[in-house]
Design a protein around this motif. Sequence first.
Motif, PDB file in Angstrom:
ATOM      1  N   UNK A   1      18.798 -15.396  35.542  1.00 36.84           N
ATOM      2  CA  UNK A   1      19.902 -14.556  35.071  1.00 36.84           C
ATOM      3  C   UNK A   1      20.044 -14.670  33.551  1.00 36.84           C
ATOM      4  N   UNK A   2      19.935 -15.887  33.039  1.00 39.14           N
ATOM      5  CA  UNK A   2      20.072 -16.089  31.594  1.00 39.14           C
ATOM      6  C   UNK A   2      18.955 -15.386  30.830  1.00 39.14           C
ATOM      7  N   UNK A   3      17.747 -15.396  31.388  1.00 40.72           N
ATOM      8  CA  UNK A   3      16.642 -14.681  30.747  1.00 40.72           C
ATOM      9  C   UNK A   3      16.924 -13.185  30.698  1.00 40.72           C
ATOM     10  N   UNK A   4      17.487 -12.659  31.788  1.00 36.23           N
ATOM     11  CA  UNK A   4      17.830 -11.235  31.837  1.00 36.23           C
ATOM     12  C   UNK A   4      18.874 -10.917  30.767  1.00 36.23           C
ATOM     13  N   UNK A   5      19.918 -11.746  30.675  1.00 32.86           N
ATOM     14  CA  UNK A   5      20.964 -11.514  29.681  1.00 32.86           C
ATOM     15  C   UNK A   5      20.419 -11.604  28.262  1.00 32.86           C
ATOM     16  N   UNK A   6      19.536 -12.564  28.016  1.00 37.96           N
ATOM     17  CA  UNK A   6      18.938 -12.688  26.685  1.00 37.96           C
ATOM     18  C   UNK A   6      18.073 -11.480  26.352  1.00 37.96           C
ATOM     19  N   UNK A   7      17.374 -10.949  27.344  1.00 33.40           N
ATOM     20  CA  UNK A   7      16.584  -9.740  27.134  1.00 33.40           C
ATOM     21  C   UNK A   7      17.476  -8.553  26.800  1.00 33.40           C
ATOM     22  N   UNK A   8      18.603  -8.450  27.476  1.00 32.14           N
ATOM     23  CA  UNK A   8      19.550  -7.371  27.199  1.00 32.14           C
ATOM     24  C   UNK A   8      20.139  -7.509  25.802  1.00 32.14           C
ATOM     25  N   UNK A   9      20.381  -8.733  25.377  1.00 39.23           N
ATOM     26  CA  UNK A   9      20.885  -8.954  24.022  1.00 39.23           C
ATOM     27  C   UNK A   9      19.842  -8.517  22.989  1.00 39.23           C
ATOM     28  N   UNK A  10      18.577  -8.808  23.251  1.00 42.11           N
ATOM     29  CA  UNK A  10      17.514  -8.349  22.345  1.00 42.11           C
ATOM     30  C   UNK A  10      17.477  -6.827  22.283  1.00 42.11           C
ATOM     31  N   UNK A  11      17.643  -6.170  23.438  1.00 38.65           N
ATOM     32  CA  UNK A  11      17.648  -4.703  23.477  1.00 38.65           C
ATOM     33  C   UNK A  11      18.797  -4.131  22.658  1.00 38.65           C
ATOM     34  N   UNK A  12      19.980  -4.717  22.797  1.00 36.73           N
ATOM     35  CA  UNK A  12      21.140  -4.228  22.057  1.00 36.73           C
ATOM     36  C   UNK A  12      20.951  -4.456  20.558  1.00 36.73           C
ATOM     37  N   UNK A  13      20.375  -5.586  20.186  1.00 27.67           N
ATOM     38  CA  UNK A  13      20.089  -5.849  18.777  1.00 27.67           C
ATOM     39  C   UNK A  13      19.095  -4.820  18.230  1.00 27.67           C
ATOM     40  N   UNK A  14      18.101  -4.469  19.038  1.00 32.70           N
ATOM     41  CA  UNK A  14      17.121  -3.464  18.616  1.00 32.70           C
ATOM     42  C   UNK A  14      17.784  -2.101  18.447  1.00 32.70           C
ATOM     43  N   UNK A  15      18.710  -1.761  19.344  1.00 35.05           N
ATOM     44  CA  UNK A  15      19.442  -0.490  19.219  1.00 35.05           C
ATOM     45  C   UNK A  15      20.240  -0.460  17.917  1.00 35.05           C
ATOM     46  N   UNK A  16      20.897  -1.565  17.610  1.00 31.65           N
ATOM     47  CA  UNK A  16      21.680  -1.651  16.379  1.00 31.65           C
ATOM     48  C   UNK A  16      20.767  -1.520  15.173  1.00 31.65           C
ATOM     49  N   UNK A  17      19.636  -2.190  15.205  1.00 29.11           N
ATOM     50  CA  UNK A  17      18.676  -2.084  14.105  1.00 29.11           C
ATOM     51  C   UNK A  17      18.222  -0.644  13.897  1.00 29.11           C
ATOM     52  N   UNK A  18      17.948   0.061  15.010  1.00 34.83           N
ATOM     53  CA  UNK A  18      17.540   1.472  14.921  1.00 34.83           C
ATOM     54  C   UNK A  18      18.624   2.325  14.275  1.00 34.83           C
ATOM     55  N   UNK A  19      19.861   2.074  14.658  1.00 34.48           N
ATOM     56  CA  UNK A  19      20.964   2.844  14.109  1.00 34.48           C
ATOM     57  C   UNK A  19      21.186   2.570  12.629  1.00 34.48           C
ATOM     58  N   UNK A  20      20.857   1.385  12.190  1.00 35.71           N
ATOM     59  CA  UNK A  20      21.082   1.006  10.797  1.00 35.71           C
ATOM     60  C   UNK A  20      19.910   1.373   9.871  1.00 35.71           C
TER      61      UNK A  20
END
Length: 87
Positions: free
Chosen positions: A64-83
């Motif tokens: 579960x923690x690996x899944x959550x960490x992967x989702x956090x990486x995805x959200x960080x990538x989305x933010x990077x794309x927007x910026x």
Amino acid sequence: MLRKATVLAVAAVVLSGVPALAQNKDECLLASRNCSDQVDTIQQKMARLNGEIAKGTKVYTAQDLKVLQGKLREVNAQLDDLLKPGH
């Protein structure tokens, strides 16, 4: 007889604690379900993910923690794309 009753009582107490831990999981974040009552900004989602990851193995399994960490990486990538310039 008293010993068996004591063992059963202890087992019941221990097993009753397991569902309580499961209730602390954020299933919307973990299962990638779009929960209609939760609409977050990217920053809010990042904060929620960080908060859930911080709960660690007391609430979540290692998977579960690996899944959550992967989702956090995805959200960080989305933010990077927007910026990026040009967006």
